[in-house]
Design an enzyme around this catalytic site. Structure first.
Site: not given
Length: 426
Positions: A93, A246, A169-170
């Protein structure tokens, strides 16, 4: 019906209609960026009716791909560090922008574009850019981890004083943990990303990248994840990669250290570090010699136990020749009694089975109840307070080094790179 990326379509499934723009997806599926909020949905092509609609109106002059947004860092003074820092981009992202013709986002920023987003970094370091991947993080695979580790190693060997890896980030925790186990580093290796793309006013890319650069020029020579520490633009948290998860799909402070404090918090405006615990020991710059051991055993799996689950789910991986299994048990690490024979069968075949807990905090304790004791007697290895993401990568790495079954059993439950806490936080 033939459709292509960017088409504006209507999808009918079970009498319900969905409209959006087609974005890249898996073969046999149509994936839409939905109108009215921008959420993503995927449908099997065989189960829906697809109608291509006239294009929706777009802005006459799409915004520029990169905007030097000095307003985000207003009031920030940053002194030159004199360091050589390599920025390695992999996508995610932090590296996407909105295409006003399709109303979708795609990973297309280059490293130079990211630096333009943070003008305060001009002169801070001698930056070198390595654009390695352009992937959304769900598409990262172990083969990418190995290639990324090699690039990091090569850059440090060539003289980099610090490394920044921009990543989605995932799955950032998996990639960062892989780097931690595969590389002994004398300099900081900092993973960072963004929850919100750079074209959004609420994007966290500016602050995260600024903090990451400071950390890469700093003294904490470990693999770190550096992201927002709160939902506000006030400080970043410096998390040890192998203790980080996360925790939220969209909040900017999504990353949290599990069973541990972050090593430190960094003030966004001053760069000052606040160390959070007496247990915040860390490897210092120059303390470790550079080394890489990038081999991984990819035939490892994570199996999650749920009430009523048939042990055949677990047996499948044993029968398919998987060499290591991480088992997510409930509570202290338990599965039901009828799984015990399957666990014993895996141990008899010298397949290490490591149990973690589905609880976010705390540690496994198989000796507390009868079922847990039976699991231990069947050969199950306790992860203690290691998180599933890190212990999965650790198991792949240990098996990749060619260690035998007994050696893997001993090392998987031994602290490495700070993956086990000296105390559990209540």
């Amino acid at each position: 019906m033939a459709f292509k990326t960017g088409d504006f379509v209507k999808v009918e499934k079970d009498g319900v209609f969905y409209e959006g723009h087609v974005i890249p997806g898996a073969a046999g599926y149509i994936t839409l960026k939905m109108v009215g909020g921008g959420y993503v949905a995927g449908f099997s092509e065989n189960e829906v009716r697809i109608t291509i609609l006239p294009p929706v109106s777009v802005l006459s002059e799409p915004p520029k791909k990169v905007v030097r947004n000095a307003a985000k860092g207003a009031g920030i003074k940053i002194r030159p560090s004199g360091k050589k820092i390599t920025i390695i981009t992999t996508g995610g992202t932090i590296a996407v922008y909105l295409n006003q013709e399709t109303w979708t986002v795609s990973p297309s920023f280059q490293g130079e574009d990211l630096l333009l987003e943070v003008p305060e970094l001009e002169g801070f370091a001698d930056f070198k850019i390595r654009d390695v991947f352009h992937l959304l993080s769900e598409n990262m695979k172990p083969e990418n981890w190995k290639e990324l580790a090699q690039v990091i190693y090569d850059e440090i060997k060539a003289g980099a004083d610090g490394i920044i890896v921009t990543h989605g980030t995932d799955t950032m925790t998996y990639s960062a943990a892989a780097a931690a186990y595969m590389i002994d580093t004398p300099v900081p290796i900092v993973f960072t990303g963004a929850q919100r793309s750079p074209d959004r006013p609420s994007s966290d890319n500016h602050m995260n990248l600024l903090c990451a650069a400071r950390a890469a020029a700093g003294d904490i020579a470990e693999v770190l994840i550096v992201m927002h520490g709160s939902v506000s633009d006030d400080y970043c948290a410096l998390h040890r990669a192998v203790k980080t998860r996360k925790m939220h799909t969209s909040r900017r402070d999504t990353f949290q250290s599990i069973n541990a404090f972050p090593i430190a918090n960094m003030d966004y405006f001053t760069g000052e570090l606040t160390f959070l615990s007496d247990f915040a020991e860390y490897a210092k710059r120059g303390e470790n010699a550079l080394k890489i051991t990038p081999l991984l055993e990819e035939k490892c799996a994570v199996v999650k136990f749920v009430p009523g689950a048939n042990a055949a789910v677990f047996d499948y991986y044993v029968e398919q020749g998987y060499r290591g299994i991480v088992l997510e048990g409930v509570g202290l690490g338990h599965v039901s009694d009828d799984w015990i024979p399957s666990l014993k069968k895996a141990a008899d075949k010298k397949i290490p089975v490591v149990v973690t807990s589905q609880c976010v905090n705390g540690k496994t304790a198989l000796g507390t109840y009868e079922t847990g004791l039976a699991m231990k007697e069947a050969g199950v290895i306790e992860a203690d307070d290691q998180i599933t993401e890190a212990v999965f990568v650790k198991l792949m790495w240990l098996l990749g080094q060619g260690f035998d079954y007994e050696k893997v059993k001993a090392l998987i439950s031994t602290e490495m790179k700070g993956d086990m806490s000296p105390m559990i936080l209540d």
